[in-house]
Design an enzyme around this catalytic site. Structure first.
Site, short mmCIF file in Angstrom:
data_model
loop_
_atom_site.label_atom_id
_atom_site.label_comp_id
_atom_site.label_asym_id
_atom_site.label_seq_id
_atom_site.Cartn_x
_atom_site.Cartn_y
_atom_site.Cartn_z
N SER A 118 6.58 -4.35 -2.18
CA SER A 118 6.04 -3.06 -2.60
C SER A 118 6.26 -2.04 -1.48
O SER A 118 7.39 -1.88 -1.02
CB SER A 118 4.56 -3.22 -2.97
OG SER A 118 4.07 -2.10 -3.65
N TRP A 119 5.21 -1.35 -0.99
CA TRP A 119 5.40 -0.49 0.17
C TRP A 119 5.95 -1.29 1.36
O TRP A 119 6.71 -0.76 2.18
CB TRP A 119 4.09 0.20 0.54
CG TRP A 119 4.05 0.62 1.99
CD1 TRP A 119 3.37 0.01 3.00
CD2 TRP A 119 4.77 1.71 2.60
NE1 TRP A 119 3.60 0.65 4.20
CE2 TRP A 119 4.47 1.70 3.98
CE3 TRP A 119 5.64 2.69 2.10
CZ2 TRP A 119 4.99 2.63 4.87
CZ3 TRP A 119 6.16 3.62 2.99
CH2 TRP A 119 5.84 3.59 4.36
N ASP B 171 7.54 -5.33 -13.83
CA ASP B 171 6.79 -4.63 -12.78
C ASP B 171 6.56 -3.19 -13.22
O ASP B 171 7.50 -2.42 -13.39
CB ASP B 171 7.60 -4.68 -11.48
CG ASP B 171 6.82 -4.19 -10.28
OD1 ASP B 171 5.90 -3.37 -10.45
OD2 ASP B 171 7.16 -4.60 -9.15
N HIS C 266 4.19 -7.12 -10.90
CA HIS C 266 4.37 -6.60 -9.56
C HIS C 266 3.85 -7.51 -8.44
O HIS C 266 4.47 -7.63 -7.39
CB HIS C 266 3.67 -5.24 -9.45
CG HIS C 266 3.76 -4.60 -8.11
ND1 HIS C 266 4.96 -4.13 -7.60
CD2 HIS C 266 2.81 -4.35 -7.15
CE1 HIS C 266 4.74 -3.61 -6.39
NE2 HIS C 266 3.45 -3.74 -6.09
N GLY D 264 0.85 -1.19 0.00
CA GLY D 264 0.00 0.00 0.00
C GLY D 264 0.88 1.24 0.00
O GLY D 264 1.46 1.57 -1.02
#
Length: 408
Positions: free
Chosen positions: A198-199, A354, A382, A131
């Site tokens: 990711s985050w 990605d 991703h 996120g």
């Protein structure tokens, strides 16, 4: 005088090789063959000589083959290779349920949800979701061996089951780093392995840099360093060159006069006094990411953009972090501080295609941190749920498990 070939076959590969002055002994063929991999791994730990196909000078070849014809080739040299480099599991583990769940009050305002699954006496590993604002899901438990690992998942401030929902107040990277430490202490865990994509990779790096003495190993996926060029790529028109059809609904929600900065334009709407305006912006923001996060379209993932409850937390918190530059002191904060964690065993997994977190960031991290193993999955985008990415994440956990068990 050289020992006879069958005496050599009883020796480990490296010892036998030294005895005859050649790097390999494999009587069933001329070359050493290692299984082909579906991904490219750049690891500083494996000697290059292992991967060199070399001819094997053996006298009395016909006689040797007659005596060895009934032997399984794998029983000679490949067995030694498997002992040194055990074949890694790459399939997701079966679905499991938590054995313990709870809520931890981390401030006067925020309470975070946490859960534990797997082995209560196993090696602790903590999962950092993406996120920010994405929350955890049951599938996140399946990357880890439930017999070996004590698996800890938690929803970050404002996300998932944490309360208050979609709240931006007292919600910064450093608040989350503090929450992680409070959770570790609450669960009475001296140190743990961290896992984030990711985050989640951003947060894993920030946490590890802040508390390296508490981290036993790191697995990162879909690297996001929260630099301006990464935000501009995905939200200001770069990724639109690949997904123009998906970009247009995201773009068209914003009037032309406000399109100089989409992050700011969406920030205005995601924090509107009108809830429906917030929901409309949240749906558009979330669908843009969900429709670009897989190499091939994933309808189940795309439908998450229609869930107003999920979308509002996902879009509001993401946008909040991005407009505030991750609350880092500089654009290159994570790269500048990687020296503090270079000693920690780390594996980086990156999808070649990605679009959300393009490989330029993973490559920059790899160059700054060559000690970490870097794995590029050629047929993936991703999402951690893409088959190639998921396989390498399971294998990465198996590698760290083997290190802890002393297998390799």
């Amino acid at each position: 005088m050289l020992p006879c070939p069958f005496e050599l076959m009883k020796l480990p590969m490296k010892v036998a090789a030294a005895a005859i002055g050649t790097p390999s002994l494999f009587p069933c063929c001329n070359f050493v063959h290692l299984p082909a991999s579906t991904s490219l791994s750049l690891s500083p730990r494996l000697p290059a000589s292992i991967f060199s196909p070399l001819l094997i000078p053996i006298s009395g070849r016909k006689k040797l083959f007659l005596r060895a014809e009934n032997l399984d080739c794998e029983s000679v040299e490949q067995m030694d290779l498997k002992k040194e480099f055990p074949e890694l599991k790459k399939d997701l583990y079966p679905s499991i349920e938590p054995y313990c769940t709870g809520f931890l009050k981390v401030s006067d305002l925020h309470t975070i949800y946490w859960e534990q699954s797997g082995n209560p006496n196993g090696r602790p590993v903590v999962f950092f979701h993406g996120g920010p604002g994405g929350g955890t899901s049951p599938n996140n438990r399946r990357f880890f061996d439930p017999v070996f690992y004590r698996i800890i998942l938690f929803d970050q401030r404002g996300a998932g089951k944490s309360k208050p929902h979609a709240c931006l107040e007292e919600n910064t990277t450093w608040d989350l780093v503090g929450d992680i430490e409070k959770l570790r202490e609450h669960l009475k865990i001296p140190e743990w392995q961290v896992f984030g994509g990711s985050w989640g990779s951003t947060l894993a790096l920030a946490y590890s840099i802040s508390h390296p003495e508490k981290v036993t190993g790191i697995i990162l996926r879909g690297i996001f360093l929260l630099r301006k060029k990464e935000i501009d790529w995905f939200y200001e028109g770069g990724a639109a060159a690949i997904y123009p059809d998906v970009w247009e609904p995201f773009r068209d929600l914003i009037p032309e006069e406000e399109r100089k900065c989409f992050v700011k334009a969406y920030h205005k709407r995601l924090n509107s006094d009108t809830l429906e305006t917030q929901y409309a912006a949240a749906r558009a923001w979330t669908k843009w990411e969900m429709m670009t996060s897989h190499l091939l379209p994933n309808e189940e993932n795309i439908k998450r953009g229609d869930d107003d409850d999920f979308s509002l937390a996902f879009a509001r918190i993401e946008n909040h972090y991005f407009i505030n530059k991750g609350f880092f002191s500089s654009d290159s904060f994570l790269l500048d501080n990687v020296e503090k964690i270079k000693h920690i065993k780390t594996i980086i997994v990156q999808g070649r295609y990605d679009v959300c977190c393009p490989m330029m960031s993973a490559w920059d991290l790899h160059k700054a941190w060559p000690e970490a193993e870097f794995i590029v999955v050629p047929g993936a985008g991703h999402s951690a749920n893409e088959p190639g990415i998921a396989a390498e994440l399971v294998a990465a956990n198996e590698k760290l498990k083997n290190v802890l068990e002393g297998v390799s």
